[in-house]
Scaffold this active site. Structure first.
Site, PDB file in Angstrom:
ATOM      1  CG  ASP A  12     -18.510  62.367  31.240  1.00 27.00           C
ATOM      2  OD1 ASP A  12     -18.635  62.562  32.560  1.00 27.00           O
ATOM      3  OD2 ASP A  12     -17.659  61.954  30.653  1.00 27.00           O
ATOM      4  CG  ASP A  17     -20.577  60.805  34.581  1.00 25.34           C
ATOM      5  OD1 ASP A  17     -19.645  62.107  34.895  1.00 25.34           O
ATOM      6  OD2 ASP A  17     -20.244  60.016  34.426  1.00 25.34           O
ATOM      7  CG  ASN A  41     -18.228  59.314  29.867  1.00 20.50           C
ATOM      8  OD1 ASN A  41     -17.423  58.836  29.645  1.00 20.50           O
ATOM      9  ND2 ASN A  41     -18.892  59.392  31.162  1.00 20.50           N
ATOM     10  CB  THR A 126     -17.472  63.243  37.763  1.00 14.88           C
ATOM     11  OG1 THR A 126     -18.994  64.126  36.853  1.00 14.88           O
ATOM     12  CG2 THR A 126     -17.793  63.800  39.297  1.00 14.88           C
ATOM     13  CG  PHE A 166     -12.086  58.638  29.422  1.00 13.93           C
ATOM     14  CD1 PHE A 166     -11.718  58.636  27.908  1.00 13.93           C
ATOM     15  CD2 PHE A 166     -13.724  59.861  29.796  1.00 13.93           C
ATOM     16  CE1 PHE A 166     -13.882  59.369  26.610  1.00 13.93           C
ATOM     17  CE2 PHE A 166     -13.977  60.345  28.744  1.00 13.93           C
ATOM     18  CZ  PHE A 166     -14.614  60.229  27.733  1.00 13.93           C
ATOM     19  CG  ASN A 167     -12.911  62.415  33.130  1.00 13.70           C
ATOM     20  OD1 ASN A 167     -13.920  61.513  31.975  1.00 13.70           O
ATOM     21  ND2 ASN A 167     -13.418  62.509  34.390  1.00 13.70           N
ATOM     22  CG  HIS A 240     -14.568  55.463  37.878  1.00 13.60           C
ATOM     23  ND1 HIS A 240     -12.718  54.691  37.304  1.00 13.60           N
ATOM     24  CD2 HIS A 240     -15.100  54.584  36.031  1.00 13.60           C
ATOM     25  CE1 HIS A 240     -13.270  53.447  36.370  1.00 13.60           C
ATOM     26  NE2 HIS A 240     -13.664  53.668  36.052  1.00 13.60           N
ATOM     27  CG  ASP A 241     -17.566  59.872  37.680  1.00 12.77           C
ATOM     28  OD1 ASP A 241     -15.996  60.569  37.404  1.00 12.77           O
ATOM     29  OD2 ASP A 241     -18.097  60.141  36.229  1.00 12.77           O
TER      30      ASP A 241
HETATM   31  C1  BDR Z   1     -14.087  57.749  33.966  1.00 16.38           C
HETATM   32  O1  BDR Z   1     -14.066  57.911  32.350  1.00 16.38           O
HETATM   33  C2  BDR Z   1     -15.717  57.967  32.131  1.00 16.38           C
HETATM   34  O2  BDR Z   1     -15.390  56.827  31.069  1.00 16.38           O
HETATM   35  C3  BDR Z   1     -16.143  57.696  33.473  1.00 16.38           C
HETATM   36  O3  BDR Z   1     -17.806  58.277  33.804  1.00 16.38           O
HETATM   37  C4  BDR Z   1     -15.505  58.453  34.562  1.00 16.38           C
HETATM   38  O4  BDR Z   1     -15.647  58.896  34.993  1.00 16.38           O
HETATM   39  C5  BDR Z   1     -13.299  57.052  34.085  1.00 16.38           C
HETATM   40  O5  BDR Z   1     -11.803  56.583  34.060  1.00 16.38           O
HETATM   41 CA    CA Z   2     -17.360  60.719  34.420  1.00 16.94          CA
END
Ligand code: BDR
Ligand code: CA
Length: 311
Positions: A12, A17, A41, A126, A166-167, A240-241
């Site tokens: 996303d 990403d 996102n 991701t 979040f994801n 993160h990703d």
């Molecule tokens: C995740 O949430 C998104 O904002 C980032 O791309 C990452 O995949 C982090 O919590």
């Molecule tokens: Ca992401």
């Protein structure tokens, strides 16, 4: 010749990403089979456009981009404009892409690629897990064909609520399907990804590399650093990703432990929480390889090498 690891990035984009895609496309150990998109996102129209822009700047227009789910399985969609801007990838200005997504839904593409494969494709989600869960439900024959799923999501604490990352929060029902699928899963949760901070020193190293992709990554990090400061009070943003792709390139960069992980889908306060059974209190069989620590220097070297690869 060493065989490359085949991966499908389900994403996303998203600043981190985008960096994950660029790392995958640059690394000789990775065969990027496809990119699929999902709402996360930002809305899926936007994340798809962003993926196409990344593909074009990377010069990998032979990698198919397939648009996926625009809504989570059950919940109302939530996006993250405070972190990623309205477009989902605010900051750098890239031209509108000249390429289009393929004429196949992401879920169909994932199913087809897996069924056609020798069981040697790793899925790298991701974003929210909507596409992956839908593919599993639509065609369960894919399950034994998935080599591994390397997920960015979850953790022992949250960033969207005190409990949830979040994801996972955006589509916890989908996450539950995936975590209970029996497929080998490696999880890059917040405990791990918050070690992948793009410090100013990293940005300075990237700034020394003179090509459009390095410039683009530098601009992504400028925006991402500012929102992480404003929203979370972080000095530097966690990328993160990219951790998922780095794991596919070289798992030895990470220390992992097999643990049992459940996903909360009913909690009043803890919806979307991943319950990581660190102390084995559930006595349930481990179902997830949980990444715990990261070798920072090796990780950033991979990203810097990727930046250099582009010219
Ligand atoms: C995740 O949430 C998104 O904002 C980032 O791309 C990452 O995949 C982090 O919590
Ligand atoms: Ca992401």
């Amino acid at each position: 010749m060493e065989t490359k690891r085949k991966i499908i990035i389900d994403c996303d984009p998203g600043h981190d990403d985008a960096i994950a895609i660029l790392l995958a496309a640059a690394n000789p150990k990775i065969d990027l089979v496809a990119i699929t998109t999902v709402a996360g996102n930002a809305e899926v129209e936007k994340t798809t456009l962003n993926a196409l822009k990344v593909v074009e700047i990377a010069g990998i227009t032979d990698v198919p981009v397939a648009r996926g789910a625009g809504q989570p399985l059950i919940r109302v969609r939530e996006t993250a404009p405070d972190i990623h801007g309205d477009s989902g990838m605010d900051g750098p200005e890239l031209p509108l892409p000249t390429i289009a997504p393929v004429n196949e839904h992401a879920v169909d593409l994932i199913i087809r690629k897996l069924l056609e494969s020798d069981g040697d494709i790793t899925l790298v989600p991701t974003g929210p897990l909507t596409n992956i869960a839908m593919a599993m439900r639509r065609e369960p024959a894919i399950l034994p064909k998935i080599q591994e799923i390397v997920i960015m999501g979850g953790g022992t604490f949250g960033n969207w609520t005190p409990a949830a990352e979040f994801n996972i929060f955006v589509d916890a029902e989908a996450a539950k399907v995936v975590f209970e699928s029996g497929v080998p899963i490696t999880m890059m949760g917040l405990d791990l990804t918050h070690q992948a901070l793009a410090t100013q020193d990293v940005s300075d190293r990237i700034a020394e590399i003179d090509n459009p992709v390095a410039g683009f990554i530098g601009e992504l990090l400028v925006f991402f650093r500012q929102t992480y400061r404003d929203v979370f009070g972080f000095e530097d943003p966690p990328v993160h990703d990219a951790c998922c792709v780095a794991y596919c390139i070289d798992p030895s960069v990470f220390e992992c432990k097999k643990l049992h992980v459940d996903v909360e889908t009913k909690g009043e306060y803890a919806y979307g929480m991943t319950l990581v059974d660190i102390h084995g209190v559930t006595k349930k069989e481990p179902n997830v390889n949980v990444a715990l620590t990261l070798d920072r220097e090796k990780f950033w070297s991979m990203i810097i090498d990727a930046c250099k690869y582009y010219g």
